[in-house]
Design a protein around this motif. Structure first.
Motif, PDB file in Angstrom:
ATOM      1  N   LYS A  91       3.562  40.588  70.581  1.00 58.15           N
ATOM      2  CA  LYS A  91       2.424  39.690  70.387  1.00 58.15           C
ATOM      3  C   LYS A  91       1.638  40.008  69.119  1.00 58.15           C
ATOM      4  CE  LYS A  91       2.827  37.612  74.472  1.00 58.15           C
ATOM      5  NZ  LYS A  91       3.157  36.171  74.610  1.00 58.15           N
ATOM      6  N   THR A  92       2.043  41.024  68.383  1.00 60.00           N
ATOM      7  CA  THR A  92       1.224  41.442  67.251  1.00 60.00           C
ATOM      8  C   THR A  92       1.128  40.373  66.163  1.00 60.00           C
ATOM      9  OG1 THR A  92       3.128  42.591  66.276  1.00 60.00           O
ATOM     10  CG2 THR A  92       1.575  43.919  67.585  1.00 60.00           C
ATOM     11  N   ARG A  93       2.192  39.605  65.957  1.00 59.55           N
ATOM     12  CA  ARG A  93       2.126  38.580  64.908  1.00 59.55           C
ATOM     13  C   ARG A  93       1.066  37.535  65.231  1.00 59.55           C
ATOM     14  NH1 ARG A  93       4.857  37.257  60.602  1.00 59.55           N
ATOM     15  NH2 ARG A  93       6.534  38.719  61.085  1.00 59.55           N
ATOM     16  N   GLN A  94       1.054  37.066  66.479  1.00 57.88           N
ATOM     17  CA  GLN A  94       0.048  36.069  66.859  1.00 57.88           C
ATOM     18  C   GLN A  94      -1.363  36.652  66.782  1.00 57.88           C
ATOM     19  OE1 GLN A  94       2.046  34.842  70.681  1.00 57.88           O
ATOM     20  NE2 GLN A  94       1.332  32.836  70.033  1.00 57.88           N
ATOM     21  N   ILE A  95      -1.511  37.901  67.196  1.00 59.91           N
ATOM     22  CA  ILE A  95      -2.827  38.532  67.108  1.00 59.91           C
ATOM     23  C   ILE A  95      -3.266  38.637  65.650  1.00 59.91           C
ATOM     24  CG2 ILE A  95      -4.108  40.673  67.516  1.00 59.91           C
ATOM     25  CD1 ILE A  95      -2.270  41.126  69.965  1.00 59.91           C
ATOM     26  N   ALA A  96      -2.363  39.098  64.799  1.00 56.85           N
ATOM     27  CA  ALA A  96      -2.685  39.271  63.381  1.00 56.85           C
ATOM     28  C   ALA A  96      -3.027  37.943  62.718  1.00 56.85           C
ATOM     29  CB  ALA A  96      -1.515  39.929  62.654  1.00 56.85           C
ATOM     30  N   ASP A 109       2.354  52.376  65.640  1.00 55.29           N
ATOM     31  CA  ASP A 109       3.331  51.297  65.481  1.00 55.29           C
ATOM     32  C   ASP A 109       2.654  49.933  65.511  1.00 55.29           C
ATOM     33  OD1 ASP A 109       6.090  50.176  65.437  1.00 55.29           O
ATOM     34  OD2 ASP A 109       5.508  49.444  67.419  1.00 55.29           O
ATOM     35  N   HIS A 110       1.738  49.742  66.453  1.00 53.31           N
ATOM     36  CA  HIS A 110       1.011  48.475  66.509  1.00 53.31           C
ATOM     37  C   HIS A 110       0.148  48.281  65.268  1.00 53.31           C
ATOM     38  CE1 HIS A 110       1.363  48.432  71.197  1.00 53.31           C
ATOM     39  NE2 HIS A 110       2.443  47.968  70.597  1.00 53.31           N
ATOM     40  N   ALA A 111      -0.434  49.363  64.778  1.00 51.24           N
ATOM     41  CA  ALA A 111      -1.223  49.263  63.550  1.00 51.24           C
ATOM     42  C   ALA A 111      -0.357  48.806  62.385  1.00 51.24           C
ATOM     43  CB  ALA A 111      -1.879  50.611  63.234  1.00 51.24           C
ATOM     44  N   ARG A 112       0.836  49.378  62.267  1.00 51.20           N
ATOM     45  CA  ARG A 112       1.753  48.987  61.187  1.00 51.20           C
ATOM     46  C   ARG A 112       2.141  47.515  61.309  1.00 51.20           C
ATOM     47  NH1 ARG A 112       3.648  54.388  61.880  1.00 51.20           N
ATOM     48  NH2 ARG A 112       5.042  53.771  63.561  1.00 51.20           N
ATOM     49  N   ARG A 113       2.435  47.084  62.518  1.00 50.70           N
ATOM     50  CA  ARG A 113       2.839  45.688  62.720  1.00 50.70           C
ATOM     51  C   ARG A 113       1.693  44.729  62.397  1.00 50.70           C
ATOM     52  NH1 ARG A 113       7.608  45.125  65.854  1.00 50.70           N
ATOM     53  NH2 ARG A 113       6.919  43.063  66.515  1.00 50.70           N
ATOM     54  N   LEU A 114       0.507  45.034  62.884  1.00 48.91           N
ATOM     55  CA  LEU A 114      -0.646  44.171  62.597  1.00 48.91           C
ATOM     56  C   LEU A 114      -0.911  44.104  61.099  1.00 48.91           C
ATOM     57  CD1 LEU A 114      -3.098  45.336  65.416  1.00 48.91           C
ATOM     58  CD2 LEU A 114      -2.084  43.055  65.221  1.00 48.91           C
ATOM     59  N   ALA A 115      -0.821  45.242  60.433  1.00 43.74           N
ATOM     60  CA  ALA A 115      -1.082  45.280  58.996  1.00 43.74           C
ATOM     61  C   ALA A 115      -0.056  44.451  58.228  1.00 43.74           C
ATOM     62  CB  ALA A 115      -1.070  46.723  58.505  1.00 43.74           C
ATOM     63  N   ARG A 122      -6.558  35.731  55.090  1.00 41.93           N
ATOM     64  CA  ARG A 122      -7.551  35.927  56.141  1.00 41.93           C
ATOM     65  C   ARG A 122      -8.373  37.193  55.946  1.00 41.93           C
ATOM     66  NH1 ARG A 122      -7.040  34.288  62.136  1.00 41.93           N
ATOM     67  NH2 ARG A 122      -9.231  34.565  61.638  1.00 41.93           N
ATOM     68  N   GLY A 123      -7.989  38.033  55.011  1.00 47.32           N
ATOM     69  CA  GLY A 123      -8.708  39.289  54.824  1.00 47.32           C
ATOM     70  C   GLY A 123      -8.352  40.278  55.924  1.00 47.32           C
ATOM     71  N   PRO A 124      -8.900  41.484  55.872  1.00 45.04           N
ATOM     72  CA  PRO A 124      -8.534  42.512  56.848  1.00 45.04           C
ATOM     73  C   PRO A 124      -8.952  42.118  58.268  1.00 45.04           C
ATOM     74  CG  PRO A 124      -9.682  43.473  54.963  1.00 45.04           C
ATOM     75  CD  PRO A 124      -9.845  41.991  54.864  1.00 45.04           C
ATOM     76  N   PHE A 157      -3.786  51.372  55.713  1.00 47.44           N
ATOM     77  CA  PHE A 157      -3.478  49.945  55.616  1.00 47.44           C
ATOM     78  C   PHE A 157      -4.679  49.155  55.104  1.00 47.44           C
ATOM     79  CE2 PHE A 157      -0.858  51.508  59.245  1.00 47.44           C
ATOM     80  CZ  PHE A 157       0.374  51.399  58.610  1.00 47.44           C
ATOM     81  N   GLU A 158      -4.486  48.485  53.970  1.00 44.35           N
ATOM     82  CA  GLU A 158      -5.566  47.695  53.382  1.00 44.35           C
ATOM     83  C   GLU A 158      -5.912  46.473  54.220  1.00 44.35           C
ATOM     84  OE1 GLU A 158      -4.780  46.688  49.358  1.00 44.35           O
ATOM     85  OE2 GLU A 158      -4.751  48.777  48.653  1.00 44.35           O
ATOM     86  N   SER A 159      -4.966  45.987  55.013  1.00 43.81           N
ATOM     87  CA  SER A 159      -5.223  44.779  55.803  1.00 43.81           C
ATOM     88  C   SER A 159      -5.820  45.088  57.174  1.00 43.81           C
ATOM     89  CB  SER A 159      -3.943  43.962  55.959  1.00 43.81           C
ATOM     90  OG  SER A 159      -2.886  44.771  56.440  1.00 43.81           O
ATOM     91  N   LEU A 160      -6.152  46.367  57.425  1.00 40.62           N
ATOM     92  CA  LEU A 160      -6.885  46.751  58.628  1.00 40.62           C
ATOM     93  C   LEU A 160      -8.211  47.375  58.201  1.00 40.62           C
ATOM     94  CD1 LEU A 160      -4.111  48.497  60.803  1.00 40.62           C
ATOM     95  CD2 LEU A 160      -4.728  46.071  60.733  1.00 40.62           C
ATOM     96  N   ARG A 161      -9.281  46.955  58.839  1.00 40.12           N
ATOM     97  CA  ARG A 161     -10.582  47.553  58.565  1.00 40.12           C
ATOM     98  C   ARG A 161     -11.024  48.319  59.811  1.00 40.12           C
ATOM     99  NH1 ARG A 161     -14.652  43.588  56.145  1.00 40.12           N
ATOM    100  NH2 ARG A 161     -13.350  44.038  54.339  1.00 40.12           N
TER     101      ARG A 161
END
Length: 234
Positions: A91-96, A109-115, A122-124, A157-161
């Protein structure tokens, strides 16, 4: 328009805000320092929109498909969408792609996928690390001693804040017992905070224990039942 329905929700919002303000005052918190996140999971869209009309902007969903459907139905409205359920790899793609915040991050692993899956336009995505402080196997969250390593991974990861920490403790009726896990989360945050990562968010406290959470430094309380009534059965 169901005006009685809308009026009831508006009244409930006023009551919850009054509880938050009273707790801020009682425990020496800055007025307005605690955000109200409306937990709208398994609530009809009509209730969410009534709450939005009454001034709420942040809504929490635990089921990805339900949340995405509500987002599509409420397109064009000024709403900040928080994912507060368990993150699953499929589900990480839909969440991201669809959510602004993720409160329950528990694995690198989830952090990597979300990033990797976060659209750049959409920004971080704002994330909180979920910590299990009650030792219950049924509760999601990492052990406190694992938090530093996961935070170090997220920082890459720059896309996670990275915003802070979140917990969902076991229910307790006694006020002092309610405060203990929240105090532990605050202490952990203070231990892990650095100048470059102050971890300003403590996402903790719900309808039954928000005063105890505010007493211990909550910056965001996740309230569903007190706003919307009981949820529909699964």
């Amino acid at each position: 328009m169901n005006t009685d329905h809308d009026s009831q929700i508006a009244t409930c919002i006023e009551q919850v805000r009054a509880r938050i303000q009273a707790a801020e005052q009682r425990f020496g918190r800055e007025p307005g320092s605690v955000r109200l996140l409306a937990v709208s999971k398994r609530q009809p869209l009509s209730k969410l929109m009534a709450a939005h009309a009454a001034g709420l902007r942040a809504f929490g969903e635990s089921y990805v498909q339900e949340g995405v459907e509500k987002q599509q139905a409420a397109a064009g409205h000024d709403i900040e969408w928080h994912f507060i359920g368990r993150v699953q790899s499929n589900k990480t793609r839909q969440i991201a792609e669809h959510f602004d915040w993720v409160h329950g991050l528990t694995s690198a692993d989830h952090a990597r996928r979300l990033a990797a899956q976060r659209p750049s336009e959409r920004g971080p995505v704002h994330v909180c690390v979920q910590v299990n402080l009650s030792g219950e196997a049924s509760k999601a969250g990492i052990e406190p001693e694992q938090a530093a390593d996961l935070i170090a991974e997220i920082e890459d990861f720059e896309s996670l804040r990275l915003e802070g920490l979140m917990t969902l403790p076991a229910p307790a009726e006694d006020f002092a017992a309610q405060r203990r896990p929240f105090a532990a989360l605050r202490a952990l945050r203070d231990q892990l905070a650095r100048e470059h990562r102050p971890l300003p968010t403590l996402s903790m406290g719900m309808s039954r224990d928000l005063e105890a959470a505010i007493a211990e430094g909550a910056t965001m309380v996740r309230v569903g039942t007190a706003l919307f009534g009981e949820r529909a059965p699964v």
